[in-house]
Scaffold this motif. Structure first.
Motif, PDB file in Angstrom:
ATOM      1  N   THR A 255       3.553   3.973   0.323  1.00  0.00           N
ATOM      2  CA  THR A 255       4.778   4.273   1.056  1.00  0.00           C
ATOM      3  C   THR A 255       4.416   4.429   2.528  1.00  0.00           C
ATOM      4  O   THR A 255       3.303   4.857   2.855  1.00  0.00           O
ATOM      5  CB  THR A 255       5.461   5.556   0.538  1.00  0.00           C
ATOM      6  N   GLY A 256       5.360   4.057   3.393  1.00  0.00           N
ATOM      7  CA  GLY A 256       5.111   4.156   4.828  1.00  0.00           C
ATOM      8  C   GLY A 256       4.637   2.871   5.462  1.00  0.00           C
ATOM      9  O   GLY A 256       4.648   2.733   6.682  1.00  0.00           O
ATOM     10  N   MET A 257       4.181   1.913   4.638  1.00  0.00           N
ATOM     11  CA  MET A 257       3.757   0.636   5.226  1.00  0.00           C
ATOM     12  C   MET A 257       4.910  -0.361   5.213  1.00  0.00           C
ATOM     13  O   MET A 257       5.885  -0.190   4.485  1.00  0.00           O
ATOM     14  CB  MET A 257       2.514   0.071   4.524  1.00  0.00           C
ATOM     15  N   LYS A 258       4.799  -1.394   6.043  1.00  0.00           N
ATOM     16  CA  LYS A 258       5.840  -2.424   6.084  1.00  0.00           C
ATOM     17  C   LYS A 258       5.733  -3.341   4.866  1.00  0.00           C
ATOM     18  O   LYS A 258       4.629  -3.582   4.356  1.00  0.00           O
ATOM     19  CB  LYS A 258       5.684  -3.267   7.355  1.00  0.00           C
ATOM     20  N   ALA A 259       6.876  -3.883   4.447  1.00  0.00           N
ATOM     21  CA  ALA A 259       6.895  -4.843   3.326  1.00  0.00           C
ATOM     22  C   ALA A 259       6.028  -6.061   3.641  1.00  0.00           C
ATOM     23  O   ALA A 259       5.398  -6.628   2.748  1.00  0.00           O
ATOM     24  CB  ALA A 259       8.328  -5.257   3.025  1.00  0.00           C
ATOM     25  N   SER A 260       5.969  -6.441   4.913  1.00  0.00           N
ATOM     26  CA  SER A 260       5.145  -7.600   5.307  1.00  0.00           C
ATOM     27  C   SER A 260       3.659  -7.356   5.019  1.00  0.00           C
ATOM     28  O   SER A 260       2.908  -8.283   4.710  1.00  0.00           O
ATOM     29  CB  SER A 260       5.344  -7.929   6.788  1.00  0.00           C
ATOM     30  N   LYS A 261       3.260  -6.090   5.097  1.00  0.00           N
ATOM     31  CA  LYS A 261       1.869  -5.721   4.804  1.00  0.00           C
ATOM     32  C   LYS A 261       1.573  -5.941   3.311  1.00  0.00           C
ATOM     33  O   LYS A 261       0.501  -6.418   2.944  1.00  0.00           O
ATOM     34  CB  LYS A 261       1.644  -4.249   5.198  1.00  0.00           C
ATOM     35  N   VAL A 262       2.535  -5.584   2.466  1.00  0.00           N
ATOM     36  CA  VAL A 262       2.386  -5.787   1.014  1.00  0.00           C
ATOM     37  C   VAL A 262       2.231  -7.277   0.730  1.00  0.00           C
ATOM     38  O   VAL A 262       1.389  -7.702  -0.065  1.00  0.00           O
ATOM     39  CB  VAL A 262       3.586  -5.210   0.231  1.00  0.00           C
ATOM     40  N   ASP A 263       3.060  -8.089   1.421  1.00  0.00           N
ATOM     41  CA  ASP A 263       2.969  -9.545   1.263  1.00  0.00           C
ATOM     42  C   ASP A 263       1.575 -10.033   1.650  1.00  0.00           C
ATOM     43  O   ASP A 263       0.992 -10.886   0.970  1.00  0.00           O
ATOM     44  CB  ASP A 263       4.038 -10.228   2.129  1.00  0.00           C
ATOM     45  N   SER A 264       1.029  -9.454   2.713  1.00  0.00           N
ATOM     46  CA  SER A 264      -0.292  -9.918   3.179  1.00  0.00           C
ATOM     47  C   SER A 264      -1.407  -9.603   2.178  1.00  0.00           C
ATOM     48  O   SER A 264      -2.405 -10.320   2.119  1.00  0.00           O
ATOM     49  CB  SER A 264      -0.626  -9.317   4.548  1.00  0.00           C
ATOM     50  N   PHE A 265      -1.233  -8.563   1.364  1.00  0.00           N
ATOM     51  CA  PHE A 265      -2.264  -8.231   0.368  1.00  0.00           C
ATOM     52  C   PHE A 265      -2.441  -9.354  -0.652  1.00  0.00           C
ATOM     53  O   PHE A 265      -3.549  -9.598  -1.131  1.00  0.00           O
ATOM     54  CB  PHE A 265      -1.927  -6.926  -0.372  1.00  0.00           C
ATOM     55  N   THR A 266      -1.346 -10.023  -1.027  1.00  0.00           N
ATOM     56  CA  THR A 266      -1.474 -11.159  -1.958  1.00  0.00           C
ATOM     57  C   THR A 266      -1.822 -12.428  -1.188  1.00  0.00           C
ATOM     58  O   THR A 266      -2.722 -13.169  -1.560  1.00  0.00           O
ATOM     59  CB  THR A 266      -0.168 -11.394  -2.752  1.00  0.00           C
ATOM     60  N   ARG A 267      -1.105 -12.660  -0.078  1.00  0.00           N
ATOM     61  CA  ARG A 267      -1.225 -13.931   0.650  1.00  0.00           C
ATOM     62  C   ARG A 267      -2.624 -14.112   1.240  1.00  0.00           C
ATOM     63  O   ARG A 267      -3.222 -15.183   1.109  1.00  0.00           O
ATOM     64  CB  ARG A 267      -0.155 -14.011   1.746  1.00  0.00           C
ATOM     65  N   ASP A 268      -3.134 -13.060   1.886  1.00  0.00           N
ATOM     66  CA  ASP A 268      -4.451 -13.179   2.532  1.00  0.00           C
ATOM     67  C   ASP A 268      -5.547 -13.461   1.502  1.00  0.00           C
ATOM     68  O   ASP A 268      -6.482 -14.226   1.773  1.00  0.00           O
ATOM     69  CB  ASP A 268      -4.785 -11.918   3.338  1.00  0.00           C
ATOM     70  N   TYR A 269      -5.412 -12.846   0.341  1.00  0.00           N
ATOM     71  CA  TYR A 269      -6.409 -13.072  -0.718  1.00  0.00           C
ATOM     72  C   TYR A 269      -6.388 -14.536  -1.152  1.00  0.00           C
ATOM     73  O   TYR A 269      -7.439 -15.169  -1.311  1.00  0.00           O
ATOM     74  CB  TYR A 269      -6.131 -12.152  -1.916  1.00  0.00           C
ATOM     75  N   ILE A 270      -5.179 -15.068  -1.334  1.00  0.00           N
ATOM     76  CA  ILE A 270      -5.030 -16.462  -1.782  1.00  0.00           C
ATOM     77  C   ILE A 270      -5.466 -17.434  -0.678  1.00  0.00           C
ATOM     78  O   ILE A 270      -6.111 -18.450  -0.954  1.00  0.00           O
ATOM     79  CB  ILE A 270      -3.586 -16.714  -2.278  1.00  0.00           C
TER      80      ILE A 270
END
Length: 341
Positions: A255-270
Motif C-alpha cells: 500500500t502507498g505505492m503507485k499502480a504503475s510500480k506494481v505493473d513494473s514488477f511483472t513487466r521489468d522481470y519479463i
C-alpha cells in the motif's frame, strides 16, 4: 456529491441492493428514487433499500417530473452510461444542469468494505472449485476433445451446472490459440503434452472472481496447480518466467505505492528475460461487481494502492503462432500487503 443519476446496473445495485435492465436511480440529497416499469416493481419493492420505488411507463418523463418537482439545479451523471438519445431526451426542456463525471460510481467502489471482501473471497473459492472440477473432467475425458467442447465444459463446471452466474465467457485455448490473449475456441483437438490456457470466473452475490491457469496436458496427473511440468522445454521456460514475474509482483506490492510500480514488477522481470514485446496487456485490473473495475494496474496509472483494494495480477507472454502463457490471481490488499483471494 449531493445529486446524481445512475443507469448502470451494477452501480444501481451498489446503491440500493437491487437492479434490473430498465431502471433509473436518482439520488437527490437524502432522498432516492428507483424508477422502473411494471415488470420489475414487485421485486424492486421487495429488494431495494433506502429508496422509493416508482412504477413508470415512461422512465425519462417521470425522471424529469421528479427533477422539476424538487427544483434540482444540478445533477451528476456518468457519460459512459448514457445513450445519446436517452441523454438528449432527458435534458430537453429541463432547467437542471447535467454535470458529466466519468466513472464516479466505480471510483466510489475502488476501496472494498470488509463485507465485500468476504463475498469476493467466497466467489474466488467457488471459482477455484470450478477449476478443480474442470481439471478432473480433462484428466478423465479430455483427450481428443475440441476447444469448443471444453469451452462448453468450462461453462458447465464453473457454473456448477447453472447454479452460479459466470463473471464472463470463459477462455479455453490450446497451444497456438493461447497466443491470443482473448482467444475464441476452435475445433482443435486436445492431445498429450499440449499447453492449455483457461481464464474463467464466477459470481457470488453478484461479485466476480477471475483467475487464469496455464497447464501441461499430461492427462493422468492433469491439474491447474501453479507448479507445472511441461514436456516442451520452451513451454517450461516461458511458464517459469511468467510465474516468477507474477510472484515478484504479489510479493513486492505494498500500500502507498503507485499502480504503475506494481505493473513494473511483472513487466521489468519479463523485459529482463528478453520477452518484453510479447507481454501485450496491462498487469491487472480491479474486480468487484464489474469484472473490470478500478484500480487499473498499468504502466501509466498514478493511482495509489490502498488497503482493501482488490485487483488481478496477470502477466502473460504471447508468442504469435506458437503459444501463450498467462497466470492470473485476484488479490486483496490487507495490512499493506497482497493476499491471494
Amino acid at each position: 456529491m449531493k445529486n446524481y443519476i445512475l443507469l448502470d446496473e451494477n452501480a444501481v445495485y451498489y446503491e440500493c441492493g437491487f437492479s434490473c435492465d430498465n431502471a433509473v436511480y436518482l439520488k437527490l440529497g437524502s432522498e432516492a428514487f428507483f424508477i422502473t416499469d411494471s415488470r420489475y416493481t414487485v421485486e424492486a419493492e421487495e429488494y431495494t433499500k433506502n429508496c422509493s420505488v416508482i412504477e413508470s411507463s415512461n422512465l425519462i418523463e417521470d425522471t424529469k417530473k421528479i427533477l422539476k418537482k424538487n427544483k434540482i439545479k444540478k445533477v451528476v451523471f456518468d457519460p459512459n452510461d448514457f445513450k445519446l438519445s436517452f441523454y438528449q431526451n432527458l435534458t430537453k426542456d429541463l432547467k437542471t444542469e447535467f454535470i458529466p463525471k466519468e466513472n464516479f460510481s466505480k471510483l466510489k467502489r475502488i476501496i472494498k468494505s470488509d463485507e465485500e471482501i468476504q463475498i469476493l473471497r467466497k466467489a474466488a473459492k467457488i471459482g477455484r472449485k470450478g477449476f478443480k472440477e474442470l481439471a478432473s473432467y480433462i484428466r478423465k475425458n479430455g483427450y481428443n476433445q475440441s476447444e469448443n467442447f471444453l469451452h462448453f465444459k468450462a461453462i458447465e463446471k464453473m457454473s456448477n451446472q447453472g447454479k452460479n452466474d459466470l463473471s464472463f465467457d470463459p477462455i479455453v485455448a490450446f497451444n497456438k490459440n493461447a497466443a491470443k490473449p482473448h482467444a475464441l475456441p476452435t475445433n482443435k483437438k486436445l492431445k498429450l503434452n499440449d499447453l492449455v490456457l483457461v481464464d474463467a470466473g464466477v459470481k457470488y452475490k453478484r461479485y466476480c472472481s477471475d483467475r487464469t491457469c496455464t497447464a501441461n496436458t499430461n492427462f493422468e496427473k492433469f491439474s491447474f496447480k501453479r507448479e507445472q511440468k511441461f514436456k516442451n522445454k520452451k513451454h517450461q521456460k516461458i511458464y517459469d518466467i511468467v510465474y516468477k514475474a507474477q510472484l515478484n509482483a504479489i510479493n513486492k506490492v505494498r500500500t502507498g505505492m503507485k499502480a504503475s510500480k506494481v505493473d513494473s514488477f511483472t513487466r521489468d522481470y519479463i523485459i529482463k528475460a528478453g520477452y518484453g514485446k510479447y507481454f501485450v496487456h496491462s498487469t491487472g485490473h480491479g474486480v468487484g461487481l464489474d469484472i473490470h473495475e478500478f484500480p487499473n494496474i498499468n504502466s501509466k496509472s498514478d493511482v495509489i494502492i490502498e488497503d482493501n483494494m482488490v485487483f488481478t495480477i496477470e502477466p502473460g507472454i504471447y508468442i504469435p503462432n506458437e503459444f501463450g502463457v498467462r497466470i492470473e490471481d485476484t488479490v486483496v490488499m490487507k495490512n499493506g500487503r497482497a493476499q491471494i483471494l
